[in-house]
Design a protein around this motif. Structure first.
Motif, PDB file in Angstrom:
ATOM      1  N   ILE A 117      34.992  29.435  43.286  1.00  0.00           N
ATOM      2  CA  ILE A 117      35.246  29.496  41.846  1.00  0.00           C
ATOM      3  C   ILE A 117      35.205  30.972  41.481  1.00  0.00           C
ATOM      4  N   TRP A 118      36.337  31.518  41.108  1.00  0.00           N
ATOM      5  CA  TRP A 118      36.474  32.972  40.969  1.00  0.00           C
ATOM      6  C   TRP A 118      36.358  33.426  39.521  1.00  0.00           C
ATOM      7  N   GLY A 119      35.522  34.418  39.301  1.00  0.00           N
ATOM      8  CA  GLY A 119      35.318  34.967  37.975  1.00  0.00           C
ATOM      9  C   GLY A 119      36.399  35.963  37.594  1.00  0.00           C
ATOM     10  N   ALA A 120      36.643  36.072  36.296  1.00  0.00           N
ATOM     11  CA  ALA A 120      37.577  37.066  35.758  1.00  0.00           C
ATOM     12  C   ALA A 120      37.452  37.074  34.242  1.00  0.00           C
ATOM     13  N   GLY A 121      37.794  38.208  33.645  1.00  0.00           N
ATOM     14  CA  GLY A 121      37.769  38.330  32.197  1.00  0.00           C
ATOM     15  C   GLY A 121      39.138  38.109  31.586  1.00  0.00           C
ATOM     16  N   GLN A 122      39.175  38.068  30.269  1.00  0.00           N
ATOM     17  CA  GLN A 122      40.410  37.742  29.563  1.00  0.00           C
ATOM     18  C   GLN A 122      41.427  38.879  29.564  1.00  0.00           C
TER      19      GLN A 122
END
Length: 322
Positions: free
Chosen positions: A286-291
């Motif tokens: 499950i990969w994190g990232a910002g908008q």
């Protein structure tokens, strides 16, 4: 209040945020040589039982390589680097890692998930500057009261563990009482956004997710491609994976067999850094990232991306001045 010397002579006012797994010595060195603060979480440096301590090796390599760069480029020295310490009670490595960072005289310390006076004192004992990340004004006041030198305001839209407040609300509340260094985190991916953060009252931009899509980042190609091919609508805010709300890529959630529009909730008691990361292995993909990733259109070297930021920042200043 003027910025601490280590933050006042950057090529552009940017700190690259420390990202679990992704941030490594290759990326940090590239960031610093290109003129911005590079950083990594201490917990990223892991070794198996009986192996040499990785954090020692990483700090030695980063320090020596940046020293060589500075000797060869006296008119274009590297920016300083930072180490992120997770001070959550479950981080069983914290005391050891602090001792190692003191030994190597780490210049900038980024602390997360709890404000601890003893960590700040350790940093100050070797001339280090401490920036503590916070998601609201209450936590900001506690961090400064406990000895942090500056703040990282983690606003809505930031990658990883993110707050819910507008950056306008967060920065203007903090600036009513604090005149020290502030870095703003939350969807900053262009030079224009860095300048906007300064206009809002922050001193620096804090950029993470765009660096996932760099050649030096320790991320699988599929993760980098997902950053390039996604935008703000592809980000979901959930507490399920660590117990604390954060922003994640919807396609990676779907790939894990979950419905990103119907996720369960988890509470902070499920967070555990005893194994070096907050996410259980079940959620490792499950990969994190910002908008802010909608501004990222290709995988490229970190230096090339920083060159782009510098051009955009200068162009935005020129446009406003005109």
């Amino acid at each position: 209040m003027s910025l601490p010397p280590i933050l006042s002579n950057l090529r552009i006012p940017v700190i690259a945020s420390p990202m679990f797994i992704v941030s490594n010595p290759d990326l940090v060195i590239a960031q610093c040589k290109a003129g911005i603060v590079g950083s990594f979480p201490a917990l990223n440096a892991r070794e198996k039982d009986g192996e040499p301590v990785q954090l020692e090796a990483w700090l030695t390599r980063i320090t020596e390589e940046l020293d060589r760069h500075n000797q060869a480029n006296p008119d274009n020295p590297a920016a300083p680097f930072a180490v992120n310490q997770i001070v959550h009670r479950s981080n069983v490595r914290l005391e050891r890692d602090i001792e190692i960072c003191v030994k190597h005289k780490v210049p900038l310390w980024i602390t997360s998930l709890g404000a601890r006076p003893e960590v700040n004192e350790a940093a100050h004992s070797v001339g280090g500057v401490v920036m503590h990340d916070i998601i609201n004004n209450t936590f900001a006041k506690k961090a400064i009261e406990k000895g942090a030198d500056g703040l990282i305001a983690v606003a809505a839209g930031a990658g990883g563990h993110a707050g819910m407040q507008s950056p306008f609300a967060l920065i203007q509340e903090i600036r009513t009482w604090f005149d020290g260094p502030i870095a703003l985190s939350g969807s900053i991916a262009t030079g224009r956004a860095v300048l906007a953060a300064q206009a809002m009252g922050a001193d620096l931009g804090y950029i993470g997710s765009p660096f996932i899509a760099t050649e030096e980042a320790n991320a699988v190609p599929e993760y980098k491609d997902m950053i390039v091919n996604s935008g703000a609508e592809d980000i979901v805010y959930s507490s399920l994976f660590t117990g604390v709300h954060g922003n994640y890529l919807k396609p990676s959630i779907r790939n894990a067999g979950l419905d990103p529009d119907d996720l369960e909730h988890a509470d902070a008691s499920s967070m555990n850094f005893s194994q070096g990361a907050s996410k259980p292995k079940a959620w490792s993909a499950i990969w994190g990232a910002g908008q802010g990733i909608g501004a990222i259109h290709k995988v490229q070297p970190a230096a090339a991306y920083i060159d782009q930021l510098a051009r955009e920042y200068a162009d935005a200043k020129a446009v406003l001045a005109a």
